[in-house]
Design a protein around this motif. Sequence first.
Motif, mmCIF file in Angstrom:
data_model
loop_
_atom_site.group_PDB
_atom_site.id
_atom_site.type_symbol
_atom_site.label_atom_id
_atom_site.label_comp_id
_atom_site.label_asym_id
_atom_site.label_seq_id
_atom_site.Cartn_x
_atom_site.Cartn_y
_atom_site.Cartn_z
ATOM 1 N N GLY A 91 14.035 72.306 54.642
ATOM 2 C CA GLY A 91 12.839 73.065 54.942
ATOM 3 C C GLY A 91 13.061 74.136 55.997
ATOM 4 N N CYS A 92 14.239 74.797 55.974
ATOM 5 C CA CYS A 92 14.584 75.773 56.999
ATOM 6 C C CYS A 92 15.336 76.959 56.394
ATOM 7 C CB CYS A 92 15.446 75.114 58.083
ATOM 8 S SG CYS A 92 16.853 74.183 57.396
ATOM 9 N N VAL A 93 15.555 77.987 57.226
ATOM 10 C CA VAL A 93 16.226 79.207 56.739
ATOM 11 C C VAL A 93 17.428 79.589 57.608
ATOM 12 C CG1 VAL A 93 14.142 80.127 55.677
ATOM 13 C CG2 VAL A 93 14.650 80.698 58.068
ATOM 14 N N ASP A 94 17.874 78.706 58.461
ATOM 15 C CA ASP A 94 18.999 78.983 59.366
ATOM 16 C C ASP A 94 20.314 78.962 58.583
ATOM 17 O OD1 ASP A 94 20.969 79.014 61.351
ATOM 18 O OD2 ASP A 94 19.768 77.805 62.730
ATOM 19 N N ARG A 95 21.017 80.069 58.600
ATOM 20 C CA ARG A 95 22.255 80.141 57.795
ATOM 21 C C ARG A 95 23.390 79.308 58.375
ATOM 22 N NH1 ARG A 95 25.575 85.666 58.288
ATOM 23 N NH2 ARG A 95 26.380 84.666 56.433
ATOM 24 N N THR A 96 23.252 78.824 59.593
ATOM 25 C CA THR A 96 24.303 78.001 60.193
ATOM 26 C C THR A 96 24.137 76.526 59.872
ATOM 27 O OG1 THR A 96 23.112 77.674 62.296
ATOM 28 C CG2 THR A 96 24.488 79.656 62.091
ATOM 29 N N ILE A 97 23.089 76.198 59.126
ATOM 30 C CA ILE A 97 22.819 74.795 58.765
ATOM 31 C C ILE A 97 22.877 74.652 57.245
ATOM 32 C CG2 ILE A 97 21.132 72.911 58.878
ATOM 33 C CD1 ILE A 97 20.002 74.215 61.392
ATOM 34 N N ALA A 120 13.108 90.113 33.346
ATOM 35 C CA ALA A 120 13.650 90.104 31.989
ATOM 36 C C ALA A 120 13.341 88.801 31.257
ATOM 37 C CB ALA A 120 15.160 90.334 32.032
ATOM 38 N N SER A 121 13.374 87.700 31.986
ATOM 39 C CA SER A 121 13.183 86.386 31.353
ATOM 40 C C SER A 121 11.722 85.959 31.308
ATOM 41 C CB SER A 121 13.975 85.326 32.127
ATOM 42 O OG SER A 121 13.457 85.164 33.438
ATOM 43 N N GLY A 122 10.938 86.415 32.283
ATOM 44 C CA GLY A 122 9.561 85.963 32.386
ATOM 45 C C GLY A 122 9.453 84.535 32.886
ATOM 46 N N CYS A 123 10.559 84.021 33.432
ATOM 47 C CA CYS A 123 10.604 82.630 33.884
ATOM 48 C C CYS A 123 10.312 82.514 35.377
ATOM 49 C CB CYS A 123 11.998 82.049 33.639
ATOM 50 S SG CYS A 123 12.535 82.103 31.918
ATOM 51 N N PRO A 124 9.818 81.351 35.797
ATOM 52 C CA PRO A 124 9.705 81.108 37.239
ATOM 53 C C PRO A 124 11.109 80.956 37.827
ATOM 54 C CG PRO A 124 9.134 79.139 36.011
ATOM 55 C CD PRO A 124 9.296 80.232 35.004
ATOM 56 N N ILE A 125 11.344 81.609 38.958
ATOM 57 C CA ILE A 125 12.655 81.553 39.605
ATOM 58 C C ILE A 125 12.476 80.968 40.997
ATOM 59 C CG2 ILE A 125 14.630 82.883 40.459
ATOM 60 C CD1 ILE A 125 14.506 82.939 37.462
ATOM 61 N N VAL A 126 13.202 79.880 41.265
ATOM 62 C CA VAL A 126 13.178 79.244 42.581
ATOM 63 C C VAL A 126 14.601 79.238 43.120
ATOM 64 C CG1 VAL A 126 12.638 77.169 43.903
ATOM 65 C CG2 VAL A 126 11.240 77.778 41.906
ATOM 66 N N ILE A 127 14.814 79.887 44.255
ATOM 67 C CA ILE A 127 16.136 79.972 44.874
ATOM 68 C C ILE A 127 16.357 78.738 45.739
ATOM 69 C CG2 ILE A 127 17.577 81.282 46.482
ATOM 70 C CD1 ILE A 127 16.021 83.787 45.539
ATOM 71 N N THR A 128 17.518 78.079 45.526
ATOM 72 C CA THR A 128 17.827 76.864 46.281
ATOM 73 C C THR A 128 19.075 77.022 47.146
ATOM 74 O OG1 THR A 128 19.103 75.992 44.412
ATOM 75 C CG2 THR A 128 16.772 75.391 44.525
ATOM 76 N N GLY A 129 19.744 78.158 47.023
ATOM 77 C CA GLY A 129 20.945 78.384 47.832
ATOM 78 C C GLY A 129 21.152 79.863 48.064
ATOM 79 N N GLY A 130 21.530 80.206 49.313
ATOM 80 C CA GLY A 130 21.755 81.605 49.657
ATOM 81 C C GLY A 130 23.007 81.783 50.488
ATOM 82 N N HIS A 135 28.920 76.485 51.238
ATOM 83 C CA HIS A 135 29.366 76.925 49.913
ATOM 84 C C HIS A 135 30.851 77.287 49.954
ATOM 85 C CE1 HIS A 135 25.236 77.153 48.413
ATOM 86 N NE2 HIS A 135 24.911 77.740 49.560
ATOM 87 N N ALA A 136 31.453 77.398 48.792
ATOM 88 C CA ALA A 136 32.863 77.758 48.707
ATOM 89 C C ALA A 136 33.074 79.170 49.252
ATOM 90 C CB ALA A 136 33.338 77.673 47.260
ATOM 91 N N PRO A 137 34.158 79.378 49.998
ATOM 92 C CA PRO A 137 34.451 80.708 50.529
ATOM 93 C C PRO A 137 35.041 81.618 49.455
ATOM 94 C CG PRO A 137 36.197 79.214 51.138
ATOM 95 C CD PRO A 137 35.157 78.383 50.417
ATOM 96 N N GLY A 138 35.240 82.881 49.787
ATOM 97 C CA GLY A 138 35.846 83.806 48.837
ATOM 98 C C GLY A 138 35.311 85.209 49.000
ATOM 99 N N ARG A 139 35.997 86.120 48.306
ATOM 100 C CA ARG A 139 35.622 87.539 48.396
ATOM 101 C C ARG A 139 34.200 87.767 47.895
ATOM 102 N NH1 ARG A 139 33.810 91.594 48.881
ATOM 103 N NH2 ARG A 139 34.599 93.725 48.735
ATOM 104 N N TYR A 140 33.848 87.122 46.765
ATOM 105 C CA TYR A 140 32.506 87.242 46.191
ATOM 106 C C TYR A 140 31.805 85.893 46.320
ATOM 107 C CZ TYR A 140 34.340 91.592 44.323
ATOM 108 O OH TYR A 140 34.890 92.845 44.216
ATOM 109 N N SER A 141 31.391 85.583 47.511
ATOM 110 C CA SER A 141 30.849 84.255 47.798
ATOM 111 C C SER A 141 29.399 84.316 48.258
ATOM 112 C CB SER A 141 31.705 83.597 48.898
ATOM 113 O OG SER A 141 31.615 84.372 50.093
ATOM 114 N N HIS A 142 28.842 83.137 48.493
ATOM 115 C CA HIS A 142 27.493 83.052 49.067
ATOM 116 C C HIS A 142 27.459 83.721 50.439
ATOM 117 C CE1 HIS A 142 25.194 80.312 46.364
ATOM 118 N NE2 HIS A 142 26.400 79.885 46.010
ATOM 119 N N ALA A 143 28.463 83.415 51.261
ATOM 120 C CA ALA A 143 28.495 83.943 52.627
ATOM 121 C C ALA A 143 28.584 85.469 52.650
ATOM 122 C CB ALA A 143 29.674 83.342 53.388
ATOM 123 N N LYS A 144 29.213 86.044 51.646
ATOM 124 C CA LYS A 144 29.344 87.504 51.573
ATOM 125 C C LYS A 144 28.106 88.156 50.974
ATOM 126 C CE LYS A 144 33.655 87.751 53.052
ATOM 127 N NZ LYS A 144 34.006 88.461 54.301
#
Length: 201
Positions: A91-97, A120-130, A135-144
């Motif tokens: 229930g938080c938005v702190d990127r360090t947790i 495009a889809s008309g679907c409900p979208i719920v984001i669970t990870g940012g 998350h796994a590291p990498g050039r094209y990662s969540h952290a980037k």
Amino acid sequence: MAKPATEAKPATGAEAAPVAKPAAAAKPVTGSGRVPAAKPAAEVKPAAGTEAASVSTASAKAARALPVRLTQAQAAHRLKRSGLSWKSTGGCVDRTIGQCTSLDTVRRTTVASVIALKRASGCPIVITGGTEVGHAPGRYSHAKGYKLDIQPNSCVNDHIIRHYPFDGIRDDGAPLYRAPNALYARELDHWDILFFDTRTS
């Protein structure tokens, strides 16, 4: 017999003053009876397409002026305005947790792409990870800022599988589906989505 009057001669060295000629009268315009007024300077008009090109250039400059990365507040505002939501186990938005779902420093194009998916889809979208840790590291990662996780549902599942071709199996066993600007990986409890955009790399 009276002598005729002596002709007056000019003084020595003096010449007769020239007779001034009358100024030429302005000629009226034929049939109007009036002298034409001076024409105003011709108005300079932009070449065809110049105005549109200027607007286009201004729009391009404005787009480049937008930040590549967004703050939590900026990203949340854009997503909420477009009807998307997000949730986290903590229930938080702190990127360090790791238990939080953070949008801090997410890429502007990533947010635009997930909004485009909803439209495009008309679907409900719920984001669970940012961009939060865990998350796994990498050039094209969540952290980037290139990746988001979204909650699966029948609408989203059908849209992805029907519209995007199967692209093999990832190392962790997740089936992959490739769109022109994204790669969807079906993990156990969410869709892991990599949004490509080389303009902001």
